[in-house]
Design a protein around this motif. Sequence first.
Motif, PDB file in Angstrom:
ATOM      1  N   PRO A 287      12.742  18.907  13.493  1.00 33.04           N
ATOM      2  CA  PRO A 287      13.811  19.412  14.350  1.00 33.04           C
ATOM      3  C   PRO A 287      14.146  18.482  15.505  1.00 33.04           C
ATOM      4  O   PRO A 287      13.503  17.453  15.723  1.00 33.04           O
ATOM      5  CB  PRO A 287      13.231  20.731  14.873  1.00 33.04           C
ATOM      6  CG  PRO A 287      11.761  20.482  14.908  1.00 33.04           C
ATOM      7  CD  PRO A 287      11.458  19.564  13.763  1.00 33.04           C
TER       8      PRO A 287
ATOM      9  N   VAL B  98      11.322  20.333   7.661  1.00 27.97           N
ATOM     10  CA  VAL B  98      12.432  19.969   8.543  1.00 27.97           C
ATOM     11  C   VAL B  98      11.872  19.462   9.866  1.00 27.97           C
ATOM     12  O   VAL B  98      11.110  20.160  10.538  1.00 27.97           O
ATOM     13  CB  VAL B  98      13.343  21.181   8.799  1.00 27.97           C
ATOM     14  CG1 VAL B  98      14.423  20.828   9.820  1.00 27.97           C
ATOM     15  CG2 VAL B  98      13.967  21.670   7.500  1.00 27.97           C
TER      16      VAL B  98
ATOM     17  N   ILE C 132       8.783  23.818   8.925  1.00 29.61           N
ATOM     18  CA  ILE C 132       9.165  22.944  10.039  1.00 29.61           C
ATOM     19  C   ILE C 132       7.993  22.032  10.364  1.00 29.61           C
ATOM     20  O   ILE C 132       6.840  22.470  10.375  1.00 29.61           O
ATOM     21  CB  ILE C 132       9.567  23.770  11.267  1.00 29.61           C
ATOM     22  CG1 ILE C 132      10.893  24.491  10.998  1.00 29.61           C
ATOM     23  CG2 ILE C 132       9.674  22.906  12.520  1.00 29.61           C
ATOM     24  CD1 ILE C 132      11.337  25.433  12.104  1.00 29.61           C
TER      25      ILE C 132
ATOM     26  N   GLU D 239      18.701  24.801  11.149  1.00 31.40           N
ATOM     27  CA  GLU D 239      17.571  25.238  10.315  1.00 31.40           C
ATOM     28  C   GLU D 239      17.849  26.528   9.561  1.00 31.40           C
ATOM     29  O   GLU D 239      17.305  26.749   8.472  1.00 31.40           O
ATOM     30  CB  GLU D 239      16.332  25.416  11.190  1.00 31.40           C
ATOM     31  CG  GLU D 239      15.754  24.110  11.700  1.00 31.40           C
ATOM     32  CD  GLU D 239      14.807  24.296  12.869  1.00 31.40           C
ATOM     33  OE1 GLU D 239      14.157  23.317  13.260  1.00 31.40           O
ATOM     34  OE2 GLU D 239      14.710  25.415  13.411  1.00 31.40           O
TER      35      GLU D 239
END
Length: 363
Positions: free
Chosen positions: A256, A254, A9, A267
């Motif tokens: 978010p 990723v 992330i 996720e």
Amino acid sequence: MGADSYLGIIEGFYGQRYSAQERSYLFNFCAQHGYRFYIYAPKEDAQLRDKWQEPISADYRHSLSTMAQAAHAQGLDFGVALSPMNLTANFQKQRATLEQQVKELCACSQCEIFCLLFDDMVKDSEDVGKAQNEIIKTVEALLPAHVQHFIICPSYYCDDPILERLFGSCPDTYFSDLTAGLPERVEIFWTGDKVLSEDITPEYIDQVTKRLGRKPFIWDNYPVNDGKKSCDFLFLGKFKGRTNLQGHVTGHAVNPMVQPLLSTLAEVTLPLIYAGASPEDINAAHLNQARKLFGPATALIIKYDNFNLLTKVGLSKLSAQDKARFLEFCAMDDRPALQELADFIHGSKRFDQSIVAGQRHID
């Protein structure tokens, strides 16, 4: 999951930074669901962006060190990202400052990942690629042994024409200038064919690999909702496509939503796609995460019509009756994710468009 699937992330959005408690939840989530790193890169943090030249305070060093220790305690690699605004036109004057900041950020965080970001910066010359190349090489030579991944984000990080409209046309020699003689260890972020890519395919990534002279590191802008239009939505659905990327990319980060807990609903599915899980298993994981987040309100929130109101219709188009119904769902339990949803419905969005517009700096 294959050994070469390096997923994580990146807290890289425009908006209010996550709290320590929220990151703690995400660190634990990552450790349990196949993610291996967490990169701290919020656009709101002026120390890493608009005020990057200013001395790093003892309090800031302590905060970053504490954050990194919490990630390491969950077995995650930790990363920090520096966005040196207005550096390319003044590199020689600011070189010593850059070197000092890089050393301090690496030392206090003991990061495994260091990122140098040139995204969202207005082009200052046709030789911007050459200037960034020199900066990248300078930083790479400074990095300590504990930095295992050095990732840069180019000014033009996808094929979306919106980048040229916003920041200036891409010079014809930009990528050849940017990558000339770069050490092999330098990795490059890429978001796909668009800033917000619906899918990312191996065939497309292979084309990007030829352009960059190395496999890209995906910066995935799903499910982020930090745009003037996207902040009206909660992207709670599963990742789409992105199949068979293993071996074609060096990693996948990723980005978010500004709502950290609600982001986990999307996720939870990406590592399963990399693992080659069946659609049934992916659906089951998505539903299970929804139950963790919403408890007794799960069936009501993920009911098709209600779900689409959040993911496709958008907050500004919800009727007063729709909003009241969602708030009733949120009152069914005291779970933090339901509070996030209630805050969204109330309009207290954590996103601030003025950050994107450059109208203010945040301390």
